[in-house]
Design an enzyme around this catalytic site. Structure first.
Site, short mmCIF file in Angstrom:
data_model
loop_
_atom_site.label_atom_id
_atom_site.label_comp_id
_atom_site.label_asym_id
_atom_site.label_seq_id
_atom_site.Cartn_x
_atom_site.Cartn_y
_atom_site.Cartn_z
N ASP A 1 -4.42 -14.32 -6.58
CA ASP A 1 -3.21 -14.76 -7.26
C ASP A 1 -1.95 -14.04 -6.76
O ASP A 1 -1.06 -14.67 -6.19
CB ASP A 1 -3.35 -14.62 -8.79
N ASP B 1 -11.49 -1.17 -14.63
CA ASP B 1 -12.79 -1.51 -14.06
C ASP B 1 -12.62 -1.70 -12.56
O ASP B 1 -11.51 -1.63 -12.03
CB ASP B 1 -13.37 -2.78 -14.70
N ASP C 1 -13.81 -4.24 -9.22
CA ASP C 1 -14.40 -5.48 -8.74
C ASP C 1 -14.79 -5.32 -7.28
O ASP C 1 -14.12 -4.62 -6.52
CB ASP C 1 -13.41 -6.65 -8.88
#
Length: 425
Positions: free
Chosen positions: A111, A30, A32
């Site tokens: 992260d 996907d 983002d």
């Protein structure tokens, strides 16, 4: 979408895994998007937008079945921010994180460095933060910031470290890996519903066996599957451990072959030996037959597992069906096999039977072989196999008939007495 945000005067970038996977030559799952527009600003621009999340406020732009996630640049937390914007618990886990900032601050809040990659549509360039491009080229997974602090903010990052390492073929950098074993128990505080989604990503993407091994290495498996972990530690080469390996290997193979995988079978197979142990405990403690004890144990095992991973009813109910069918296989060899085969969960239960037979051998292997012959036979052959199975079961199932003694001519009372004594014989 990116161009509409840009045309409206906002900054907008593709970010994270989609950019990373494209650079690695992989097909992104996907995409983002990140922007300096607030969720409310985004909603005004897109009619097909819905705002979701409380911990992280996000905008979901819906295109048919596809959903593109749009986030506002994250900023650094400060003491001045109120509880409705920013909140952490005593262990440092972020409970609310709606502090907005710049792209530089957003990159520092991500992260791993390989996820801090931004594709800029204004000049078709890639912005790399924290050495992301270098780590991508070197195959190193490195956490941005102090690892212990970042893991405490969100313990799921420890699971993500494992998942990215196996998915991308990277090694976890030493400083990033160092606190994981110590902080693994923090996963017990993560909501069970969120853990269900994380388990799907871990074990249903073609890297289940590798993830199982690495999760055990870093003590991350126990908080997710405490019943399994206890048995696997007691007997590292026992039935439970072997079943876990078989399930992971089978799941990986089905993903590779583009076959469907279902959580119902996954949990039914993984939890079979904890269920067996609990059933034997209940039978010993209560005096119930082992068959009835299994039914009592099903609720106990699922209840305990759902404390760490919330298994939706659409999967836990079929898992029970798969378990129940295990108890019927040996009882249904013969003509009743046709009826059992009509059960919607027969195929999944049959696959579990073959796995159990491979692990346990003995009489179970003989039973599984009978079912394999029956399932793989033609329609005409099945009738012969079923009749042969019924004959072999006949002596075992035949009830002893008691012949009534004829009434004596002496009267009703003597006849009753003779009949009673005959039934005792």
């Amino acid at each position: 979408m990116l161009y509409r945000l840009h045309k409206a005067g906002y900054e907008a970038f593709l970010v994270g895994g989609g950019v990373r996977d494209l650079l690695l030559g992989m097909e992104p799952k996907d995409f983002d998007v990140v922007t300096n527009a607030t969720p409310e600003d985004i909603k005004k621009l897109f009619r097909n937008c819905r705002l979701v999340g409380r911990r992280f406020r996000l905008a979901h732009i819906v295109f048919g079945r596809d959903v593109i996630e749009v986030a506002t640049f994250r900023g650094h937390h400060s003491d001045e921010a109120g509880d409705k914007i920013s909140k952490a618990n005593a262990q440092g886990r972020l409970l609310r994180d709606n502090v907005y900032g710049s792209i530089d601050e957003d990159a520092e809040r991500r992260d791993f460095t390989v996820n801090a990659l931004y594709y800029d549509i204004s000049d078709y360039s890639i912005r790399s933060y924290g050495g992301g491009m270098e780590d991508l080229n070197d195959g190193v997974l490195r956490l941005i910031g102090d690892p212990e602090t970042r893991y405490r903010e969100d313990p799921v990052r420890m699971i993500r470290a494992v998942r990215f390492a196996t998915k991308l073929g990277m090694r976890i950098e030493e400083v990033t890996a160092a606190p994981i074993r110590k902080l693994a128990p923090l996963l017990k505080d993560i909501p069970a519903a969120r853990m269900y989604e994380e388990v799907l990503k871990l074990f249903f993407a073609g890297k289940a066996q590798a993830n199982l091994q690495m999760m055990q290495e870093y003590n991350l498996f126990a908080p997710l599957f405490p019943l399994l972990d206890d048995m696997m530690r007691e007997a590292p080469k026992g039935d439970c451990a072997r079943m876990a390996t078989l399930v992971m290997r089978s799941t990986d193979l089905r993903v590779m072959e583009d076959k469907p995988v279902t959580p119902a079978f996954f949990y039914a197979a993984l939890l079979w030996y904890p269920l067996k142990r609990r059933a034997e405990e209940i039978a010993h403690e209560s005096g119930l037959s082992l068959y009835d004890a299994y039914f009592a144990a099903m609720g106990d095992v699922l209840e305990q597992q759902c404390q760490s991973i919330a298994i939706p009813k659409r999967f836990s109910v079929p898992a029970r069906d798969i378990w129940q069918l295990q108890l019927r296989f040996e009882r249904s060899q013969g003509t009743r096999a046709f009826k059992l085969m009509e059960n919607p969960k027969f195929r999944a239960a049959y696959d579990l039977l073959l796995m159990r037979a491979e692990i346990e051998g003995g009489s179970l292997k003989k039973s599984a072989q009978w079912w394999q012959n029956f399932v793989e036979a033609s329609e005409d052959e099945r009738g012969d196999i079923a009749r042969s199975g019924a004959k072999s079961d006949a002596p075992r199932n035949r009830k002893r008939r008691v012949r009534r003694r004829p009434r004596s001519e002496g009267g009703k009372g003597e006849g009753s007495k003779a009949q009673h004594s005959g039934s005792e014989a």
